[in-house]
Structure formats: C-alpha cells, structure tokens
Design a protein around this motif. Structure first.
Motif, PDB file in Angstrom:
ATOM      1  N   SER A 151       8.552 102.886  31.150  1.00  0.00           N
ATOM      2  CA  SER A 151       7.496 102.707  32.141  1.00  0.00           C
ATOM      3  C   SER A 151       6.787 104.020  32.434  1.00  0.00           C
TER       4      SER A 151
ATOM      5  N   VAL B  88       6.142  95.154  31.746  1.00  0.00           N
ATOM      6  CA  VAL B  88       6.146  96.326  32.627  1.00  0.00           C
ATOM      7  C   VAL B  88       4.925  96.233  33.531  1.00  0.00           C
TER       8      VAL B  88
ATOM      9  N   GLN C 288       3.083  97.892  37.422  1.00  0.00           N
ATOM     10  CA  GLN C 288       3.115  98.906  38.485  1.00  0.00           C
ATOM     11  C   GLN C 288       2.220  98.469  39.634  1.00  0.00           C
TER      12      GLN C 288
ATOM     13  N   ARG D  94       1.256 105.631  42.779  1.00  0.00           N
ATOM     14  CA  ARG D  94       2.090 104.546  42.239  1.00  0.00           C
ATOM     15  C   ARG D  94       3.176 104.212  43.257  1.00  0.00           C
TER      16      ARG D  94
ATOM     17  N   THR E 191       7.405 100.435  40.266  1.00  0.00           N
ATOM     18  CA  THR E 191       7.336 100.055  38.854  1.00  0.00           C
ATOM     19  C   THR E 191       8.366  98.975  38.578  1.00  0.00           C
TER      20      THR E 191
ATOM     21  N   ARG F 149      -3.723 100.713  34.277  1.00  0.00           N
ATOM     22  CA  ARG F 149      -3.790 101.338  35.604  1.00  0.00           C
ATOM     23  C   ARG F 149      -5.144 102.017  35.810  1.00  0.00           C
TER      24      ARG F 149
END
Length: 537
Positions: free
Chosen positions: A101, A148, A150, A159, A162, A483
C-alpha cells in the motif's frame, strides 16, 4: 440436509446447511474464499482442502485423480455433498496477504471536485449533503489479486487510513480470463462478481468505521482504478468482449455513478468515478501509473513496468506514449507452479544459495509454506548463477528448498514462459518507439512484485533490461495515481486527455514471428554476449 463447517472462519464455525452442491460454491455463498485458478473446473488443483467426515461426499472424480491429493484431501470444486451428515473443511492456502500500500508522495495542487460552501457539501455543482466535520475521498485500486484503498482528507490531502485485502473474487479464478469466463457462463455471473468485489471493499470500510464511526458518511467521492476487466466488473459493465477477439473493452470512457447505486458503503450520494481505460487489457491502473510517475510531462522517454497477474509495460514522454499488456504475472503470484503461493504469511520471499546451501526468509518469519513471486525470481537467478540450472533452463532433477518445498522442470517452464512475454513487450516497445535502452531516462517498477523483487536477479534471468542504475521503485503506482485523481481536478483532466492519446500495442498481432520471438526470450543469455550487446547500444 447436510452441514459444512469451516472452522478457520468465524462465520463458518456455526456450519452452513446445504442440500446439494460442491464445497467451493457453498463457501462462496457465505463469503469464504477458496482459491480457484481455473474457476472451479477441476483443472488447476488450487482449491485443495482437507476434509474431516468425507463419507458425506461423492467419491473422488477423474479430475481429482490428476493431482497428488493426500488421504483426507479433496478439490473443493469436485467434492459434492451426496448424503446427510456433516463435514469440517480446512482451506490449505489460507493466509494473510502482505499487500503493498506504500506509494510515492503526491506533488499536486489540492483542488478536488468535492468542496464545502455555505455549510453544504458539493460535488462539482451538485449538492451532496449538509456540511459536517470533514470531507473525505476514497482511492481504490482493484487488482486481480488484491484490493487496496485509502481514505484521504480532501481539505488537507492527508492520508487518513489504508485498507488492504486479497480480492475475494479469487475464488472465481486467479486471472481475468477465468472471471470473464465465469461472467459469460453464468446468468448472474457479472452481478455476482461485482457484488463480491464491492463487499470486499465494504468489509474493509466496516473495520475503519469501528474506530472512526462517522467517517464513512463523510466520504463524498471515490476514484476506482484497475485493469480493464477489474474496473469494468466493479461498475457492472459487461466484460465478455474482453474474452473474445479482438479482446477490447465495451467502453473505455470514464464512469460516474452514485455510491448507493453500487452498494458502496460511503455517503449514499457520493460520486464514484471509474478512471478511463486505455484499450485491450491495458486499463485504468496503467493510466494511474502514468499519472503518478508524470512521464507524460517529461522530455526524455521513460518506461513503466507493472508486474502483476496482468503485466503492463509503458514507454513514453510528453510527445508520445505506448503501452502493451500480457498475462505475465500469474506464474509469479502462486498460480501454475507446484509450490507457488501468493505473498502470504510463511511465503518464501527471498532465496540465496551459498556454498551449495539454501538460505531463505519468509514473510513475517512464519514457517515456510511455499514460494511467492520475489522468491521465485531469486530462485531462478540463484540456480542459474550456481550452475544448477543451464542457460537453456534445464534442471537435472527437482531442486528442494526445504524437504517439502521444491521446484520442478515443469515449474521452470511456466516461469520462463511468463518472463519471456513481459521482457519481449519491453524490447518491442523500445523498438516501436524508435529509441534505445541507453536513451531511456528511468525504468519505474510499479506494484508489489516490482517493489519486492531483487532487481539484480531479475536482470540476471532477463526479466528486466540490463540498466540497474535506471531502476526506480514507486510502490503502488496505481493507488498513487487514483489518489492524485481524487485530489486534483487537473490530474483527472490530464488522465482523461492522455488516455485518448495513448497507443495500445498488441505485439502478437503486429509481429509475424511472435511465437518464435517469445521462445527466444525464454532462455538465458550468456554474460559475455550480454556485455557485447550493451556496448553496442
């Protein structure tokens, strides 16, 4: 009525009542995953389970006789309940995955599509909610093997959490072809696959909600990336066209849906954005790698190599970008080799042969249960360097890493075939781009496999080109790109713009002697010959 117990799982300890059907389908009904590379057709042997109380089941089938099963072992896809009673089923490949991650840092101007105004929350011009504590986004990388995601604070870019799990769709097949086939052979197959992956994301979100109760309601947008099959299934888009010639997605366009339509347990009005696909099996994950590395802004060309269940190669700069994809990584993720496993606890992750003795490390220092991808690369390199395997990829006998774990000639064949496809794509893209390895600025390795392998051994076996000084690991590039697309309108606009310009190449259709070229890349070149080639470039 019979009952099946899965003692390794909380939800399976009470037992599942079953009238008919096999162990594999019974497990799926309650969300218990049993690996099945072939999609439950008795071809791969990966759904091996240990059964207590086997008199309830049918006798071993012809398919099962093709595998060396232990006394109490069955294939879950072949073992059917035929009489009353109860059985206890133990899944052999059970293990917690070590999932990548980590990503490169974001260097973007914070300008998300979600914003607050007058105590209200908007996505573009659409009001989503009354303003509460914060506004958050969810970046999701739907891999063939892993999930995965976030949670990101859209006001600070920080962030928050996660989430990393194995993709529960693995019980329908370890590769995209098996899942495409399942969706085509079963009336509700596509919906079943979609529900499975979304529930996999929701399960992780529920764990976060236990610590941060209100945060899920404050997630107002999600960005989803994945290869063409995975991203399409997530949104319930038909994938049958990816399973037949010319192997193209039904649409490459970006997708926007509301979370409540998909069943994603964030704010019901949240926008869920599916990044555009490139073409063929080159999907939104490869596009996200391009965004994360920024090669589309660079003067000199660079290369991206993402080695997963589906291998992707990209080469380009601000003038032109080429991509190619191949089913390269399956053999290195536990499929197709006798003692291959995913990156689970106990998987042998690196290997050295020193003075004829084998030294290795396992994930989380657990007892060895098999060899994951990075270990297989090391093993090939060490066998080659120590003269145990010839440059024609020949072993005299099976080679044992432990008394129970070995590699055979057939395993070697699977591994060199996989590496040949990926390496040929690299070489051909350099050729099609009319450049040379010397002119390539950087070689970015994306994904867990690229992050954990020993580049020196990968170069020794020919998986990577001989340019160690150019190699840069970027971690989970697909997640980083997702992201950035959630944090920046500019990045999302860039992604949509360049997706239409990227040239997706299918070397197997372009090269008349493609099969011969693959065969040439299967074996290992002499060091002196490699040095001569390097000096000529």
């Amino acid at each position: 009525m019979s009952k099946i117990f899965f003692p390794q799982f909380k939800k399976g300890k009470q037992g599942i009542e079953i009238e008919k059907g096999n162990i594999l389908n019974s497990a799926r009904k309650v969300g218990i995953e049993i690996p099945s590379e072939c999609g439950g057709r008795g071809l791969c042997g990966k759904c091996r389970v240990r059964v207590e109380g086997k008199d309830v089941l049918n006798p071993r089938t012809e398919a099962e006789k093709n595998f060396k099963l232990g006394k109490d072992e069955r294939l879950a896809c072949q073992a059917r309940v035929i009489r009353r009673g109860s059985i206890r089923v133990f899944i052999k490949s059970l293990g917690r995955y070590a999932i990548l991650s980590d990503t490169i840092e974001d260097k973007v101007k914070l300008d998300p599509f979600v914003y607050k105004k007058d105590d209200k929350v908007f996505w573009q011009d659409r009001q989503l909610d009354k303003s509460r504590d914060g506004i958050y986004g969810l970046a999701i990388d739907v891999g063939t093997t892993t999930l995965v995601s976030q949670i990101i604070d859209l006001e600070s870019g920080k962030r928050i959490a996660t989430l990393a799990d194995k993709n529960p769709q693995a019980s329908f097949g370890d590769d995209v072809i098996s899942r495409i086939d399942y969706s085509m052979r079963n009336k509700d197959g596509l919906r079943e696959l979609q529900n499975t992956v979304i529930e996999g994301i929701n399960a992780g979100l529920r764990r976060i909600a236990e610590e941060k109760r209100e945060i899920l309601e404050d997630i107002y947008e999600a960005v989803v990336v994945g290869n063409s099959t995975m991203r399409s299934i997530f949104f319930g888009v038909d994938v049958s066209s990816l399973g037949v010639i010319p192997f193209e997605p039904s649409t490459c366009e970006p997708i926007n849906r509301r979370a409540e339509e998909l069943g994603l347990k964030i704010n019901p009005q949240a926008n869920v954005y599916g990044a555009p696909l490139i073409g063929g099996h080159a999907g939104a994950d490869a596009l996200a790698d391009i965004i994360a590395t920024g090669i589309y802004k660079a003067e000199r060309p660079s290369m991206i190599i993402d080695i997963g269940t589906n291998g992707e190669v990209v080469i380009g700069n601000k003038e032109r970008i080429l991509t190619a994809s191949c089913a390269a990584g399956g053999a290195y993720e536990g499929a197709a080799t006798s003692f291959g496993v995913g990156a689970v606890e106990g998987a042998i992750k690196n290997i050295r042969i020193i003075n004829g003795r084998v030294q290795f490390e396992t994930i989380d220092n657990k007892p060895p249960l098999g060899i994951c991808g990075s270990g297989l690369i090391d093993l090939l390199g060490e066998l080659l360097k120590n003269g145990i395997m010839s440059r024609k990829a020949k072993l005299k006998d099976d080679f044992f890493i432990t008394p129970e774990i070995s590699i055979s000639q057939q395993d070697i064949y699977q591994l060199i075939t996989a590496k040949a496809g990926l390496r040929l794509d690299q070489d051909l893209l350099i050729k099609y781009y009319s450049t040379t390895l010397k002119e390539i600025d950087r070689i970015y390795l994306s994904g867990a496999f690229g992050n954990f392998i020993n580049p020196d051994n990968a170069i020794v076996i020919g998986l990577l080109p001989r340019a160690r000084n150019k190699v840069v690991r970027i971690g989970n590039g697909a997640l980083a790109g997702a992201r950035q697309m959630i944090l920046s309108r500019e990045m999302r606009r860039d992604a949509e713009k360049i997706a239409r310009k990227i040239e997706h190449i299918k070397p197997n259709e372009r090269e008349e002697n493609f099969s011969y070229m693959i065969a040439e890349k299967m074996y290992f070149e002499d060091e002196d010959e490699l040095l001569k080639k390097d000096l000529s470039k």
